[in-house]
Design a protein around this motif. Structure first.
Motif, PDB file in Angstrom:
ATOM      1  N   SER A 179       0.782  -1.186  -0.016  1.00  0.00           N
ATOM      2  CA  SER A 179      -0.055  -0.053   0.068  1.00  0.00           C
ATOM      3  C   SER A 179       0.722   1.403   0.099  1.00  0.00           C
ATOM      4  CB  SER A 179      -0.983  -0.123   1.239  1.00  0.00           C
ATOM      5  OG  SER A 179      -0.134   0.060   2.266  1.00  0.00           O
ATOM      6  N   LEU A 180       2.139   1.207   0.450  1.00  0.00           N
ATOM      7  CA  LEU A 180       2.949   2.401   0.490  1.00  0.00           C
ATOM      8  C   LEU A 180       4.114   2.469  -0.647  1.00  0.00           C
ATOM      9  CD1 LEU A 180       3.266   2.667   4.456  1.00  0.00           C
ATOM     10  CD2 LEU A 180       1.788   3.928   2.858  1.00  0.00           C
ATOM     11  N   LEU A 181       4.422   1.173  -1.090  1.00  0.00           N
ATOM     12  CA  LEU A 181       5.767   1.023  -1.709  1.00  0.00           C
ATOM     13  C   LEU A 181       5.143   0.361  -3.288  1.00  0.00           C
ATOM     14  CD1 LEU A 181       8.575   0.002   0.529  1.00  0.00           C
ATOM     15  CD2 LEU A 181       7.898   2.386   0.081  1.00  0.00           C
ATOM     16  N   ALA A 182       5.282   1.327  -4.215  1.00  0.00           N
ATOM     17  CA  ALA A 182       4.750   0.792  -5.353  1.00  0.00           C
ATOM     18  C   ALA A 182       5.404  -0.428  -6.021  1.00  0.00           C
ATOM     19  CB  ALA A 182       4.546   1.823  -6.377  1.00  0.00           C
ATOM     20  N   ARG A 183       6.836  -0.519  -5.625  1.00  0.00           N
ATOM     21  CA  ARG A 183       7.649  -1.731  -6.277  1.00  0.00           C
ATOM     22  C   ARG A 183       7.694  -2.766  -5.370  1.00  0.00           C
ATOM     23  NH1 ARG A 183      10.479  -1.103 -10.620  1.00  0.00           N
ATOM     24  NH2 ARG A 183      12.069  -2.504  -9.904  1.00  0.00           N
ATOM     25  N   SER A 184       7.091  -2.836  -4.529  1.00  0.00           N
ATOM     26  CA  SER A 184       7.151  -4.039  -3.319  1.00  0.00           C
ATOM     27  C   SER A 184       7.114  -5.240  -4.145  1.00  0.00           C
ATOM     28  CB  SER A 184       6.317  -3.716  -2.159  1.00  0.00           C
ATOM     29  OG  SER A 184       4.928  -3.960  -2.682  1.00  0.00           O
ATOM     30  N   ALA A 185       5.850  -5.606  -4.864  1.00  0.00           N
ATOM     31  CA  ALA A 185       5.710  -6.894  -5.614  1.00  0.00           C
ATOM     32  C   ALA A 185       6.811  -7.319  -6.572  1.00  0.00           C
ATOM     33  CB  ALA A 185       4.356  -6.756  -6.254  1.00  0.00           C
ATOM     34  N   ASP A 186       7.535  -6.239  -7.182  1.00  0.00           N
ATOM     35  CA  ASP A 186       8.571  -6.687  -7.987  1.00  0.00           C
ATOM     36  C   ASP A 186       9.761  -6.819  -7.539  1.00  0.00           C
ATOM     37  OD1 ASP A 186       9.578  -6.458 -11.230  1.00  0.00           O
ATOM     38  OD2 ASP A 186      10.674  -4.972 -10.241  1.00  0.00           O
ATOM     39  N   ASP A 187       9.829  -6.110  -6.207  1.00  0.00           N
ATOM     40  CA  ASP A 187      11.115  -6.264  -5.403  1.00  0.00           C
ATOM     41  C   ASP A 187      11.159  -7.662  -4.786  1.00  0.00           C
ATOM     42  OD1 ASP A 187      12.146  -3.889  -6.008  1.00  0.00           O
ATOM     43  OD2 ASP A 187      11.498  -3.004  -4.266  1.00  0.00           O
ATOM     44  N   ALA A 188       9.913  -8.462  -4.571  1.00  0.00           N
ATOM     45  CA  ALA A 188       9.772  -9.525  -3.886  1.00  0.00           C
ATOM     46  C   ALA A 188      10.227 -10.802  -4.989  1.00  0.00           C
ATOM     47  CB  ALA A 188       8.430  -9.757  -3.219  1.00  0.00           C
ATOM     48  N   ARG A 189       9.603 -10.227  -6.148  1.00  0.00           N
ATOM     49  CA  ARG A 189       9.876 -11.179  -7.267  1.00  0.00           C
ATOM     50  C   ARG A 189      11.371 -11.485  -7.630  1.00  0.00           C
ATOM     51  NH1 ARG A 189      10.589 -11.485 -12.814  1.00  0.00           N
ATOM     52  NH2 ARG A 189       9.395 -12.924 -13.940  1.00  0.00           N
ATOM     53  N   GLN A 190      11.841 -10.224  -7.932  1.00  0.00           N
ATOM     54  CA  GLN A 190      13.335 -10.241  -7.979  1.00  0.00           C
ATOM     55  C   GLN A 190      14.393 -10.797  -7.105  1.00  0.00           C
ATOM     56  OE1 GLN A 190      14.557  -9.370 -11.133  1.00  0.00           O
ATOM     57  NE2 GLN A 190      12.717  -8.919 -12.145  1.00  0.00           N
ATOM     58  N   ALA A 191      13.851 -10.475  -5.753  1.00  0.00           N
ATOM     59  CA  ALA A 191      14.675 -10.846  -4.827  1.00  0.00           C
ATOM     60  C   ALA A 191      14.514 -12.585  -4.683  1.00  0.00           C
ATOM     61  CB  ALA A 191      14.116 -10.707  -3.509  1.00  0.00           C
ATOM     62  N   VAL A 192      13.512 -13.189  -4.993  1.00  0.00           N
ATOM     63  CA  VAL A 192      13.385 -14.697  -4.789  1.00  0.00           C
ATOM     64  C   VAL A 192      14.042 -15.159  -6.305  1.00  0.00           C
ATOM     65  CG1 VAL A 192      11.832 -16.677  -4.968  1.00  0.00           C
ATOM     66  CG2 VAL A 192      11.394 -14.737  -3.206  1.00  0.00           C
ATOM     67  N   LEU A 193      13.746 -14.320  -7.364  1.00  0.00           N
ATOM     68  CA  LEU A 193      14.394 -14.925  -8.795  1.00  0.00           C
ATOM     69  C   LEU A 193      15.863 -15.095  -8.392  1.00  0.00           C
ATOM     70  CD1 LEU A 193      14.051 -15.927 -11.716  1.00  0.00           C
ATOM     71  CD2 LEU A 193      13.639 -13.366 -11.941  1.00  0.00           C
ATOM     72  N   ALA A 194      16.616 -13.871  -8.023  1.00  0.00           N
ATOM     73  CA  ALA A 194      17.944 -13.870  -7.931  1.00  0.00           C
ATOM     74  C   ALA A 194      18.399 -14.939  -6.745  1.00  0.00           C
ATOM     75  CB  ALA A 194      18.325 -12.506  -7.225  1.00  0.00           C
ATOM     76  N   LEU A 196      17.034 -18.099  -6.300  1.00  0.00           N
ATOM     77  CA  LEU A 196      16.983 -18.944  -6.732  1.00  0.00           C
ATOM     78  C   LEU A 196      18.056 -19.320  -8.113  1.00  0.00           C
ATOM     79  CD1 LEU A 196      12.989 -19.870  -6.950  1.00  0.00           C
ATOM     80  CD2 LEU A 196      14.934 -20.733  -5.398  1.00  0.00           C
ATOM     81  N   ARG A 197      18.045 -18.429  -8.642  1.00  0.00           N
ATOM     82  CA  ARG A 197      19.125 -18.310  -9.888  1.00  0.00           C
ATOM     83  C   ARG A 197      20.573 -18.556  -9.413  1.00  0.00           C
ATOM     84  NH1 ARG A 197      18.085 -17.098 -15.307  1.00  0.00           N
ATOM     85  NH2 ARG A 197      20.147 -16.103 -15.313  1.00  0.00           N
ATOM     86  N   GLY A 198      20.666 -17.894  -8.438  1.00  0.00           N
ATOM     87  CA  GLY A 198      22.256 -18.133  -7.611  1.00  0.00           C
ATOM     88  C   GLY A 198      22.244 -19.629  -7.141  1.00  0.00           C
ATOM     89  N   LEU A 199      21.190 -20.258  -6.731  1.00  0.00           N
ATOM     90  CA  LEU A 199      21.273 -21.747  -6.347  1.00  0.00           C
ATOM     91  C   LEU A 199      21.391 -22.649  -7.478  1.00  0.00           C
ATOM     92  CD1 LEU A 199      18.973 -21.325  -3.035  1.00  0.00           C
ATOM     93  CD2 LEU A 199      21.639 -21.529  -3.115  1.00  0.00           C
ATOM     94  N   GLY A 204      19.052 -21.158 -16.209  1.00  0.00           N
ATOM     95  CA  GLY A 204      18.360 -21.051 -17.548  1.00  0.00           C
ATOM     96  C   GLY A 204      16.938 -21.655 -17.319  1.00  0.00           C
ATOM     97  N   LEU A 205      16.708 -22.519 -16.381  1.00  0.00           N
ATOM     98  CA  LEU A 205      15.387 -22.872 -16.270  1.00  0.00           C
ATOM     99  C   LEU A 205      14.419 -21.937 -15.617  1.00  0.00           C
ATOM    100  CD1 LEU A 205      16.093 -26.274 -14.258  1.00  0.00           C
ATOM    101  CD2 LEU A 205      15.237 -26.107 -16.809  1.00  0.00           C
ATOM    102  N   LEU A 206      14.938 -20.773 -15.225  1.00  0.00           N
ATOM    103  CA  LEU A 206      14.440 -19.604 -14.639  1.00  0.00           C
ATOM    104  C   LEU A 206      14.149 -18.473 -15.572  1.00  0.00           C
ATOM    105  CD1 LEU A 206      15.776 -19.919 -10.917  1.00  0.00           C
ATOM    106  CD2 LEU A 206      13.427 -20.345 -11.881  1.00  0.00           C
TER     107      LEU A 206
END
Length: 209
Positions: A179-194, A196-199, A204-206
């Protein structure tokens, strides 16, 4: 359809409509804010008629939990399970959760986040059931991590419980800040994506971004 069948069908429609409204209201005000009178007024039905379905506030709260659980299974878990087993399904579950929040399916964002916060430190049938449902969610995350390890898509030394906690925490943060930070969903997506890609043994599956 016989008269009895018609009454049963109408009763089920009323019950479903009440629980839809109960889950939506509780996502904002918590389970304590639910009452049969309030729901009857909002849906323009008789309060006495609702007592045929739930004889107490606690029964209504427990029914709302089950309804929200079914909604979560249908809207979040179901679409993710259509993806291939392993790391792709794990990430799809995280994305499906974020999409559920972004689509504003519920006015308060998440029934379970509201109910869990409200129930902290309490005892009784309602907190106990919430704990079971939350446990099911964490267990699902852990199982998907384990499957990815078994398929060789994540290293053998990955700890399913810890990685599941990290992924869940990112989803919670996206909801709380939405409700306060417009990019919170994208940040959450990128954090988990990074993460998982690091592990991943095969990043290339991701998705790349």
């Amino acid at each position: 359809m016989t008269g009895t069948d018609g009454r049963l069908a109408r009763g089920e429609r009323t019950r479903a409509a009440v629980l839809d409204e109960a889950v939506a209201l509780a996502s904002r005000a918590g389970l304590d804010g639910l009452s049969l009178g309030q729901l009857a007024d909002r849906l323009h039905v008789s309060k006495s008629g609702l007592f045929a379905h739930w004889s107490s506030k606690e029964e209504l709260q427990l029914a709302a939990i089950e309804h929200a659980r079914e909604q979560w299974a249908r809207r979040v878990v179901g679409p993710a399970l259509e993806h291939p087993r392993g790391i792709r399904r794990l990430f799809a579950l995280h994305e499906s959760r974020l999409a559920f929040y972004a689509d504003r399916v519920l006015p308060g964002g998440c029934f379970f986040a509201s109910a869990e916060f409200e129930s902290t430190g309490r005892a009784g049938a309602v907190p106990d059931r919430l704990a079971v449902v939350l446990g099911e969610w964490i267990t699902l995350l852990e199982r998907l991590v384990t499957e990815a390890v078994e398929l060789g898509e994540l290293p053998a030394d990955v700890m399913p419980r810890r990685l599941a906690f990290e992924i869940d925490a990112a989803g919670v943060a996206a909801l709380l800040h939405s409700s306060l930070l417009a990019r919170s969903a994208d940040d959450a997506r990128q954090a988990v994506l990074a993460r998982l890609r690091g592990l991943a043994t095969d990043p290339g599956l991701l998705p790349h971004e």
